[in-house]
Enzyme design. Structure first.
Site, short mmCIF file in Angstrom:
data_model
loop_
_atom_site.label_atom_id
_atom_site.label_comp_id
_atom_site.label_asym_id
_atom_site.label_seq_id
_atom_site.Cartn_x
_atom_site.Cartn_y
_atom_site.Cartn_z
CB THR A 94 -0.93 0.00 1.23
OG1 THR A 94 -1.67 -1.22 1.25
CG2 THR A 94 -1.90 1.18 1.16
CE LYS A 170 -4.59 -2.06 0.99
NZ LYS A 170 -5.29 -3.06 1.79
#
Length: 299
Positions: A94, A170
């Site tokens: 991420t 995300k």
């Protein structure tokens, strides 16, 4: 397929293990020695440096933040300098949208391909090979990667040919998850102080209006205050909220809730919560109300 895997935390180790189980030829690397022991017993090759994990068709990175990814991508022994032309770097980390853009351009200049493929799911989901993969990249690169995604996840969503799109999805998803922690924590504090049993209340919510896994899984953590051991550490959640705010600023999209969540994480850290699970921000509302969630509803 010959695959390198860099980053053997809770998530990365589970993902690499599932690639091995699917009969891929996996070489693993982690900065901290010893984390590859279990995977070596399962058949993985151990890399002594990043470049040793870059000899195949694909290399995965599953690392904590932008700095960690940059540290393995750049430099003479990094991915860029050692991955073969035409090979694919899959970033499951991420990371920021800005870094994703930079990696896309730098890999293209080196004759390599880049896919952003962050995942949704906690470590137990990763171990079961049931992650949800959010992928973006050139179609030919995605075609190479799909069998690998099938090994680590239950479903792959290909959202764009532009990698940064997957990172945006995300980050926005993690923003929503953190929003659930805060709103659910506030609701539990409210009904709990009014004498309602928190577990009955959670059962009502998840059996009627909010049956999604995020409410069932994280709801139990918040209701029981099970914030240790951390499946996803609070500083990582804070990092993601800051990244959401950064891209929102670039796109000129006000996110008032994200600003609130940033402050809630800071409150958690001010009270020594750095090692707790990120869902621990859901426990702050009960403290603000003068009680702990675990005491609420006991009267």
């Amino acid at each position: 397929m010959k695959v390198g895997f860099i980053g053997l935390g809770h998530m990365g180790a589970a993902m690499a293990g599932n690639l091995l189980q699917a009969s891929h030829d996996v070489t693993v690397y982690n900065r901290t020695p010893g984390k590859d022991e279990d995977l070596r017993h399962k058949g993985a090759h151990a890399a002594s440096q990043v470049s040793d994990a870059c000899k195949g068709k694909v290399v995965f990175t599953m690392l904590a933040d932008d700095h960690a990814v940059e540290s393995v991508v750049y430099g003479d022994r990094g991915i860029l300098a050692n991955l073969p032309k035409g090979a694919v770097h899959i970033s499951a980390s991420t990371i920021s949208v800005a870094l994703s853009e930079r990696l896309t351009a730098d890999h293209a200049e080196a004759g390599q391909q880049f896919i952003a493929a962050p995942v949704f799911g906690r470590p137990n989901v990763a171990t079961a090979g049931q992650l949800f993969v959010i992928a973006a990249g050139a179609p030919d690169a995605i075609e190479i990667a799909l069998p690998l995604f099938d090994a680590i996840g239950q479903k792959t969503f290909v959202v764009s040919e532009t990698p940064k799109a997957a990172n945006l999805v995300k980050l926005s998803g993690n923003f929503l998850i953190a929003s659930v922690f805060e709103s659910l924590g506030e609701a539990l504090a409210l009904v709990g102080k009014g004498g309602i049993d928190k577990h009955q209340y959670l059962d009502i919510l998840t059996s009627t209006l909010f049956g999604a896994p995020v409410y069932k899984t994280y709801g139990a953590l918040v209701a029981d205050e099970t914030f240790e051991p951390a499946g996803f550490a609070a500083p990582l959640g804070y990092k993601d909220i800051r990244l959401v705010l950064a891209v929102a600023e670039d796109l000129r999209v006000p996110l008032p809730l994200a600003s609130l969540l940033r402050d809630r994480f800071l409150t958690l850290f001010a009270h020594g919560g750095d090692k707790l699970d990120w869902s621990a921000i859901g426990g702050l509302a009960a403290k603000d109300a003068g009680t702990r969630i675990s005491e609420a509803g006991a009267s």
